[in-house]
Each structure stands twice: as C-alpha cells, then as structure tokens.
Write a protein that holds these residues in place. Structure first.
Motif, PDB file in Angstrom:
ATOM      1  N   SER A 146       0.798  -1.160  -0.031  1.00  0.00           N
ATOM      2  CA  SER A 146       0.110  -0.016   0.017  1.00  0.00           C
ATOM      3  C   SER A 146       0.795   1.034   0.119  1.00  0.00           C
ATOM      4  O   SER A 146       0.361   2.313  -0.810  1.00  0.00           O
ATOM      5  N   VAL A 147       2.026   1.225   0.568  1.00  0.00           N
ATOM      6  CA  VAL A 147       2.833   2.700   0.763  1.00  0.00           C
ATOM      7  C   VAL A 147       3.020   3.097  -0.316  1.00  0.00           C
ATOM      8  O   VAL A 147       2.684   4.153  -0.815  1.00  0.00           O
ATOM      9  N   PRO A 148       4.007   2.476  -1.340  1.00  0.00           N
ATOM     10  CA  PRO A 148       4.439   3.154  -2.406  1.00  0.00           C
ATOM     11  C   PRO A 148       3.203   3.300  -3.395  1.00  0.00           C
ATOM     12  O   PRO A 148       3.237   4.348  -4.236  1.00  0.00           O
ATOM     13  N   ARG A 149       2.187   2.339  -3.690  1.00  0.00           N
ATOM     14  CA  ARG A 149       1.029   2.657  -4.631  1.00  0.00           C
ATOM     15  C   ARG A 149       0.229   3.915  -3.997  1.00  0.00           C
ATOM     16  O   ARG A 149      -0.036   4.750  -4.889  1.00  0.00           O
ATOM     17  N   LEU A 150      -0.069   4.193  -2.844  1.00  0.00           N
ATOM     18  CA  LEU A 150      -0.849   5.214  -2.332  1.00  0.00           C
ATOM     19  C   LEU A 150       0.112   6.586  -2.332  1.00  0.00           C
ATOM     20  O   LEU A 150      -0.558   7.588  -2.937  1.00  0.00           O
ATOM     21  N   ALA A 151       1.382   6.429  -1.935  1.00  0.00           N
ATOM     22  CA  ALA A 151       2.164   7.700  -2.234  1.00  0.00           C
ATOM     23  C   ALA A 151       2.293   8.302  -3.855  1.00  0.00           C
ATOM     24  O   ALA A 151       1.993   9.440  -3.974  1.00  0.00           O
ATOM     25  N   ASN A 152       2.277   7.201  -4.788  1.00  0.00           N
ATOM     26  CA  ASN A 152       2.370   7.792  -6.082  1.00  0.00           C
ATOM     27  C   ASN A 152       1.122   8.238  -6.433  1.00  0.00           C
ATOM     28  O   ASN A 152       0.813   9.330  -7.282  1.00  0.00           O
ATOM     29  N   LYS A 153       0.167   7.621  -6.131  1.00  0.00           N
ATOM     30  CA  LYS A 153      -1.315   8.066  -6.282  1.00  0.00           C
ATOM     31  C   LYS A 153      -1.552   9.235  -5.740  1.00  0.00           C
ATOM     32  O   LYS A 153      -2.243  10.304  -6.588  1.00  0.00           O
ATOM     33  N   ALA A 154      -1.221   9.822  -4.608  1.00  0.00           N
ATOM     34  CA  ALA A 154      -1.552  10.838  -4.026  1.00  0.00           C
ATOM     35  C   ALA A 154      -0.579  11.984  -4.605  1.00  0.00           C
ATOM     36  O   ALA A 154      -0.991  13.003  -4.920  1.00  0.00           O
ATOM     37  N   VAL A 155       0.548  11.688  -4.952  1.00  0.00           N
ATOM     38  CA  VAL A 155       1.488  12.671  -5.674  1.00  0.00           C
ATOM     39  C   VAL A 155       0.723  13.054  -6.899  1.00  0.00           C
ATOM     40  O   VAL A 155       0.827  14.280  -7.301  1.00  0.00           O
ATOM     41  N   VAL A 172      -2.009  15.527  -6.183  1.00  0.00           N
ATOM     42  CA  VAL A 172      -1.721  16.824  -5.593  1.00  0.00           C
ATOM     43  C   VAL A 172      -0.731  17.626  -6.865  1.00  0.00           C
ATOM     44  O   VAL A 172      -0.909  18.907  -6.991  1.00  0.00           O
ATOM     45  N   SER A 173      -0.385  16.883  -7.814  1.00  0.00           N
ATOM     46  CA  SER A 173       0.570  17.744  -8.963  1.00  0.00           C
ATOM     47  C   SER A 173      -0.595  18.034 -10.017  1.00  0.00           C
ATOM     48  O   SER A 173      -0.153  18.779 -10.906  1.00  0.00           O
ATOM     49  N   LYS A 174      -1.687  17.878  -9.919  1.00  0.00           N
ATOM     50  CA  LYS A 174      -2.487  17.831 -11.002  1.00  0.00           C
ATOM     51  C   LYS A 174      -2.681  19.633 -10.950  1.00  0.00           C
ATOM     52  O   LYS A 174      -2.977  20.158  -9.997  1.00  0.00           O
TER      53      LYS A 174
END
Length: 88
Positions: free
Chosen positions: A73-82, A85-87
C-alpha cells in the motif's frame, strides 16, 4: 489497509512521514505495531516513493495490521497521492 495524505514539502529533496493511529484501532500494543510497520515500510521503500513531499498515513477504519498489505500500500498510495496533488 491505509489512508495516505500528501502535500509538497518545503525541502524539495527529502520526504517526511507522519503516522496517526487513533485509539479505536486497538490497544497500545496494536497501535505501536501499526506505527513500526508503517515506518519500516516507508524506510525500506524510499526509492519507490516520490521525494519532496510530506506524507500523513493512518490505517483505514476496521483494518487489521498486515505487513504484506502495508508493504504493497505505501508506495502505491504515495504515487497516487502525488499525482493528485500535482494536477493543475
């Protein structure tokens, strides 16, 4: 099993992790297990997590501590959240 929030960091080359574990998750032993596993997952997967962001992680309501699920979960959610935020 996790919920992850992120914001751009003031320092562009580092990432910070915040962990919140509410009391309703369980007793002190269970809460500390969650914290240890989340921190360890973040530490061991630094290269898969985008740098320059502050992350806040908490377990989902009703989730049980599971090392394999946290690792996934940690890397998958981090990439998804970034990405969110970057949109523009």
């Amino acid at each position: 099993v996790l919920v992850l929030f992120t914001l751009p960091s003031a320092q562009a080359d580092t990432s910070r992790l915040g962990v919140t574990i509410p009391r309703r998750v369980g007793n002190a032993v269970t809460r500390n297990r969650w914290k240890r596993w989340i921190r360890e997952s973040f530490r061991t997967q630094q290269n898969a997590i985008p740098q320059g962001y502050d992350y806040l992680v908490r377990p989902k309501k009703g989730a049980e501590p599971n090392w394999e699920a946290i690792q996934r979960s940690v890397p998958r959610l981090a990439n998804k959240a970034v990405k969110r935020v970057s949109k523009p």
